[in-house]
Enzyme design. Structure first.
Site, PDB file in Angstrom:
ATOM      1  N   SER A 287       0.857  -1.186   0.000  1.00 31.03           N
ATOM      2  CA  SER A 287       0.000   0.000   0.000  1.00 31.03           C
ATOM      3  C   SER A 287       0.891   1.233   0.000  1.00 31.03           C
ATOM      4  O   SER A 287       2.082   1.161   0.277  1.00 31.03           O
ATOM      5  CB  SER A 287      -0.875   0.004   1.251  1.00 31.03           C
ATOM      6  OG  SER A 287      -0.054   0.254   2.382  1.00 31.03           O
ATOM      7  N   LYS A 288       0.260   2.356  -0.293  1.00 27.05           N
ATOM      8  CA  LYS A 288       0.986   3.613  -0.324  1.00 27.05           C
ATOM      9  C   LYS A 288       1.620   3.866   1.051  1.00 27.05           C
ATOM     10  O   LYS A 288       2.766   4.294   1.162  1.00 27.05           O
ATOM     11  CB  LYS A 288      -0.010   4.727  -0.663  1.00 27.05           C
ATOM     12  CG  LYS A 288       0.630   5.901  -1.337  1.00 27.05           C
ATOM     13  CD  LYS A 288      -0.399   6.859  -1.869  1.00 27.05           C
ATOM     14  CE  LYS A 288       0.247   8.211  -1.983  1.00 27.05           C
ATOM     15  NZ  LYS A 288      -0.628   9.279  -2.324  1.00 27.05           N
TER      16      LYS A 288
END
Ligand code: GLU
Length: 504
Positions: free
Chosen positions: A272-273
């Site tokens: 994920s970011k």
């Protein structure tokens, strides 16, 4: 025999359709690394088959629209060297390439579905839908089982539907999903994929603002743009049954689908970011450019993040990738992101550059390191010595800063180990002898040093190490004598005398 013949015919039919692929970003954010991989795989397939690579901007979601996202996306593609054959600014026969400019077209196709009974008007207010969602124990789904209880053109009399539309009441158009056991399709990467049809709800196709949803616009455009292969991230897999149904309801042949494997965090799980940021992994392509990664290296790394050539070979140019690429060597299981590997690719690609190109790449960073007026020829000589020794082009200005300014300090440990009591006397004799030389070159600098070592009855290392410290401040670097020739006699002598003063 007949089967063989049919296979051959099927294959030749496939080949007869020129490959057309598209990269279809939504301008809702900057181009991230996963997006670049999707663009790359599309590009590679197009180039491999002398096909067409289309860029289509999917900008129908006005709420999530980000002003400079499109500029960022096209700049990132340009930096990476992924040129597209059709798209915004370059044009093409099947444009416009902005979905926001194709609004009427989608309305026309929605009408076709309404007329054939595959879509219907729905007037339910957001409040009604919210209330249904709250009531439902296992989540509310607008589908064959529930649509009969809702306010739509299937439940209301025709005159009422006409009246509401004429009156300007807000409505959406939904796809009427027929109950069936399952929806199957062939994914080039995953094989047969099947979804239970009750999992597919009556997807909104046209929103109350008259804009199409992603699903409708995507299918209509892929068809009108004659896309042969849809290559996209795994996160779009659950949308595909809806797309398959739309192709069926329109009576169109669907393209081939290839859903790329997830990119995983080095610690496992989807990258994920937030995870990426916590692990120091850049997310945006522009961050990689800024950090000094070479585009060829990033592309090579991304190519192998999901695809393998079937050999041990790892280092590929973009052209070589295009030649070697095939969808059947794309894996379906998630692939782990590895920054060390990316760094390794960066080194490999830097080393593969010829000296002139390498120097130009290094020169591009000069400004940022306060060295805007560095002489080109001088820089090239430095680059010749540092080419094999750096992982990033900009490291020429940091790892070997001493080529551009005198050292401001001397490595403590190095001094302790290498700067012996006799260093001042030896360096002073060496400096004097260098000044007396007719010609100062790598070879004469070396010969002179060895002569002085002989005269003093010591090993050459006794002079080599303190000289290196005096010139660079550190104990490692390219060949000392080659370095001396590049620095020049005056600089060498001056730095040796400064070190004698500073270190005593
Ligand atoms: N607009 C979608 C995106 O932003 C495109 C997905 C697809 O390729 O179908 O990724």
């Amino acid at each position: 025999m007949l089967i063989m013949l049919l296979t051959v015919l099927a294959a030749s039919h496939m080949c007869s359709r020129p490959v057309r692929v598209r990269f279809a970003p939504s301008p809702t954010g900057y181009l991230h690394i996963g997006g670049l991989r999707t663009a790359l795989y599309n590009y590679l397939l197009a180039r491999k088959h002398a096909g067409t690579f289309v860029l289509r901007i999917e900008d129908t979601d006005r709420e999530r629209y980000v002003e400079d996202a499109e500029t960022d996306i096209t700049a990132a593609l340009e930096w990476a060297g992924l040129s597209y054959d059709e798209g915004p600014t370059v044009g093409g026969d099947v444009g416009p390439y902005y979905q926001s400019a194709r609004k009427e077209l989608y309305q026309q196709y929605v009408q076709q579905l309404l007329d054939s009974g595959h879509a219907y008007y729905a007037f339910d207010t957001p409040e009604t839908l919210d209330a249904r969602r709250e009531e439902a124990e296992h989540g509310f789904s607008y589908n064959a089982a529930t649509r009969g209880e809702m306010e739509n053109s299937l439940t209301l009399p025709d005159e009422e539907v006409t009246r509401r539309i004429a009156h300007g009441d807000p409505y959406v158009v939904r796809m009427k999903v027929a109950p069936e056991s399952s929806i199957r399709f062939e994914d080039t990467v995953r094989g047969t994929v099947s979804f239970a049809s009750e999992k597919v709800d009556d997807q909104v196709l046209l929103k109350s603002d008259g804009m199409p949803t992603y699903h409708l616009a995507n299918v209509v455009d892929d068809h009108l743009m004659a896309i042969t292969h849809v290559i996209r991230g795994e996160e779009w897999l659950p949308s595909t049954p809806k797309h398959i149904l739309l192709y069926r309801y329109f009576g169109w042949e669907p393209p081939a689908f290839a859903h790329l494997p997830l990119i995983l965090s080095p610690e496992g799980g989807k990258l994920s970011k937030r995870d990426a940021e916590a692990l120091g992994i850049p997310v945006s392509v522009s961050d990689y450019a800024e950090a000094g990664y070479e585009p060829e290296a990033l592309l090579n790394f991304l190519a192998l993040l999901g695809w393998n050539p079937g050999t041990e070979e790892e280092v590929f140019s973009l052209e070589e990738l295009a030649e070697a690429f095939s969808l059947d060597r794309v894996g379906s299981s998630g692939v782990q992101f590895d920054m060390d590997k990316l760094r390794w690719f960066n080194e490999q690609h830097l080393r593969a550059l010829d000296l002139g190109t390498f120097t130009a790449r290094v020169a591009a960073h000069a400004d940022a390191h306060g060295l805007d007026d560095v002489d080109k020829d001088y820089l090239q000589q430095v680059c010749a010595l540092m080419h094999e020794r750096v992982s990033f082009a900009h490291e020429v200005f940091t790892e070997s800063r001493y080529f551009f300014e005198a050292p401001t300090s001397y490595d403590q440990k190095g001094v302790k180990k290498r700067w012996k009591d006799d260093a001042p006397a030896l360096l002073s004799a060496y400096a004097e002898a260098l000044e007396a030389l007719d010609t100062f070159t790598e070879a004469t600098a070396e010969q002179t040093l060895r002569d002085i070592a002989d005269a003093h009855g010591c090993g050459a290392g006794r002079i080599i190490h303190p000289t290196r410290l005096a010139l660079s401040g550190v104990t490692f670097g390219p060949s000392l004598f080659a370095m001396m020739e590049v620095l020049g006699r005056a600089t060498c002598v001056e730095r040796m005398r400064t070190a004698i003063e500073e270190l005593g």
